[in-house]
Write an enzyme that holds these catalytic residues in place. Structure first.
Site, PDB file in Angstrom:
ATOM      1  NE  ARG A 174      -2.635  13.860  -4.316  1.00  0.00           N
ATOM      2  CZ  ARG A 174      -3.566  14.658  -3.773  1.00  0.00           C
ATOM      3  NH1 ARG A 174      -3.738  14.687  -2.460  1.00  0.00           N
ATOM      4  NH2 ARG A 174      -4.298  15.437  -4.523  1.00  0.00           N
ATOM      5  CB  ALA A 175      -5.926   7.355  -1.682  1.00  0.00           C
ATOM      6  CD  GLU A 198      -2.664   5.338   3.484  1.00  0.00           C
ATOM      7  OE1 GLU A 198      -2.820   5.358   4.710  1.00  0.00           O
ATOM      8  OE2 GLU A 198      -3.602   5.513   2.684  1.00  0.00           O
ATOM      9  NE  ARG A 249       2.574  13.910   3.249  1.00  0.00           N
ATOM     10  CZ  ARG A 249       2.898  13.988   1.974  1.00  0.00           C
ATOM     11  NH1 ARG A 249       4.097  14.406   1.616  1.00  0.00           N
ATOM     12  NH2 ARG A 249       2.039  13.641   1.044  1.00  0.00           N
ATOM     13  CG  HIS A 254      -1.914   1.040   1.357  1.00  0.00           C
ATOM     14  ND1 HIS A 254      -2.845   1.073   2.372  1.00  0.00           N
ATOM     15  CD2 HIS A 254      -2.142   2.150   0.620  1.00  0.00           C
ATOM     16  CE1 HIS A 254      -3.610   2.149   2.245  1.00  0.00           C
ATOM     17  NE2 HIS A 254      -3.190   2.822   1.187  1.00  0.00           N
ATOM     18  CG  HIS A 288      -6.383   3.025   6.151  1.00  0.00           C
ATOM     19  ND1 HIS A 288      -7.469   3.102   5.310  1.00  0.00           N
ATOM     20  CD2 HIS A 288      -5.372   3.639   5.482  1.00  0.00           C
ATOM     21  CE1 HIS A 288      -7.131   3.762   4.198  1.00  0.00           C
ATOM     22  NE2 HIS A 288      -5.869   4.091   4.271  1.00  0.00           N
ATOM     23  CG  HIS A 322      -1.570   6.103  -1.968  1.00  0.00           C
ATOM     24  ND1 HIS A 322      -2.428   5.383  -2.762  1.00  0.00           N
ATOM     25  CD2 HIS A 322      -2.001   5.915  -0.698  1.00  0.00           C
ATOM     26  CE1 HIS A 322      -3.341   4.806  -1.988  1.00  0.00           C
ATOM     27  NE2 HIS A 322      -3.098   5.101  -0.733  1.00  0.00           N
ATOM     28  CG  HIS A 326      -7.692   3.624  -0.387  1.00  0.00           C
ATOM     29  ND1 HIS A 326      -7.962   4.900   0.022  1.00  0.00           N
ATOM     30  CD2 HIS A 326      -6.421   3.366   0.007  1.00  0.00           C
ATOM     31  CE1 HIS A 326      -6.891   5.392   0.640  1.00  0.00           C
ATOM     32  NE2 HIS A 326      -5.942   4.487   0.653  1.00  0.00           N
ATOM     33  CE1 TYR A 328      -8.725   8.983   2.603  1.00  0.00           C
ATOM     34  CE2 TYR A 328      -6.680   7.801   3.009  1.00  0.00           C
ATOM     35  CZ  TYR A 328      -7.413   8.692   2.249  1.00  0.00           C
ATOM     36  OH  TYR A 328      -6.838   9.295   1.165  1.00  0.00           O
TER      37      TYR A 328
HETATM   38 ZN   LIG Z   1      -3.954   4.638   0.972  1.00  0.00          ZN
END
Ligand SMILES: [Zn+2]
Length: 343
Positions: free
Chosen positions: A71-72, A284, A290, A7, A223, A9, A178, A194
């Site tokens: 990018r989700a 992810e 971040r 997972h 997740h 992105h 997702h 999410y």
């Molecule tokens: Zn994701």
């Protein structure tokens, strides 16, 4: 052992991609704004620079290959029409293909689908087929709520979705359930929408006979499965009260959970509650969270560290989580010629 992160992105795509999207959205009101694909003619150097941080994280954290998708939050299926979603999906999927071609050892592609609220998702079949058959992708991201937080379409278990599932089964590729950006101010996208999406999908699966109809369909709930593992007793109890079969018979041959849980105790709970055969390593990266955890001095999303620390896991179980389960769920043997990392 090959460590497969199932997972990741492309959150670090070259900036003109944002410009393309902005103009695409502006063109909904003013067609003269419609962007040309020429805007996205990136050189190989520009493409390489865009994933430098992703590759650095892979090296530093000891992951080998990332199953990589657009990018989700950027999917934003609630914006514009199905035609806009298709153009946007093609553009984003083509860029994933560029990355996977430049770095076949590091990235394997998963596609975005051109979903649109109120449009039956069989409109996604063409793009899914193109990505799997022509671009060598191994799965797709499936948005259970294309409306972006208003849940205006039928549940994932409704026949509305069946033509798309038939194609997933035929192509023998899984879907990661997702959601995308939240258009509803009640739901923060990564913090609430999410996790709601993950939990909602799990409960939809629990109350349906979807996997009786599609015994080989495979779904990954990301997740860490949302709230499901934490509330496992509630879900087992609900299934029992509803005279459903036990969870292992009902859905654990078809539903998998990733390890995008950003603290050690959360991962330990996941590993102890959910059968090991149903857990796929993932981080992810780079994206949802971040920063660095001041209590550990490590990135929250360095999820490999939490699994490495679970020293009570057997070597066989560790191997399943890091490699074997993803190989099985994504049928990675089929892309071994293209991606030597999984040969
Ligand atoms: Zn994701």
């Amino acid at each position: 052992m090959t460590v497969i992160d199932c997972h990741g992105h492309y959150t670090t795509a070259p900036k003109p991609l944002d410009e393309y999207r902005k103009r695409q959205i502006a063109a909904l009101k003013d067609p003269s704004q419609k962007p040309a694909r020429d805007l996205l003619k990136f050189g190989d150097d520009e493409m390489r620079a865009s994933v430098a941080s992703q590759l650095k994280f892979q090296r530093e954290r000891g992951t080998d290959v990332t199953i990589f998708s657009p990018r989700a939050a950027g999917m934003s299926h609630h914006i514009g029409t199905a035609a806009v979603s298709l153009d946007w999906s093609q553009v984003c999927n083509d860029l994933i293909h560029r990355v996977c071609t430049l770095y076949p050892d590091n990235f394997i592609g998963v596609c975005q689908l051109p979903q649109s609220p109120g449009v039956q998702p069989d409109n996604c079949i063409g793009e899914l087929e193109r990505c799997v058959k022509d671009l060598g992708f191994v799965g797709c991201n499936l948005n259970p709520d294309p409306s972006g937080g208003y849940w205006t379409d039928p549940p994932l278990t409704d026949r509305w979705w069946y033509p798309l599932y038939e194609k997933l089964v035929e192509l023998d590729v899984p879907a990661m359930v997702h959601v995308s950006a939240s258009a509803n101010p009640n739901f923060h996208h990564t913090g609430a929408h999410y996790i709601n999406g993950d939990t909602t999908a799990f409960m939809q699966f629990l109350t349906s006979d979807l996997f009786k109809d599609f015994p080989t369909l495979r779904m990954i709930i990301p997740h860490g499965g949302g709230a499901a593992p934490y509330h496992w007793g509630r879900y087992r109890g609900l299934a029992q009260d509803m005279k459903r079969r036990p969870l292992d018979e009902l859905l654990l041959k078809n539903v998998y959970f990733d390890t995008c849980v950003y603290h050690k105790l959360g991962i330990e709970l996941l590993l102890k509650i959910v059968p090991i055969d149903n857990i796929l390593f993932a981080s992810e990266m780079v994206g949802a969270v971040r920063g660095i955890d001041p209590t550990t001095s490590h990135y929250y999303d360095d999820t490999k560290r939490y699994i490495d620390a679970a020293d009570w896991l057997s070597e066989a179980d560790r191997r399943k989580i890091f490699e074997g389960n993803s190989r099985k769920v994504y049928r990675l043997d089929r892309v071994a010629a293209r991606h030597p990392a999984v040969a």
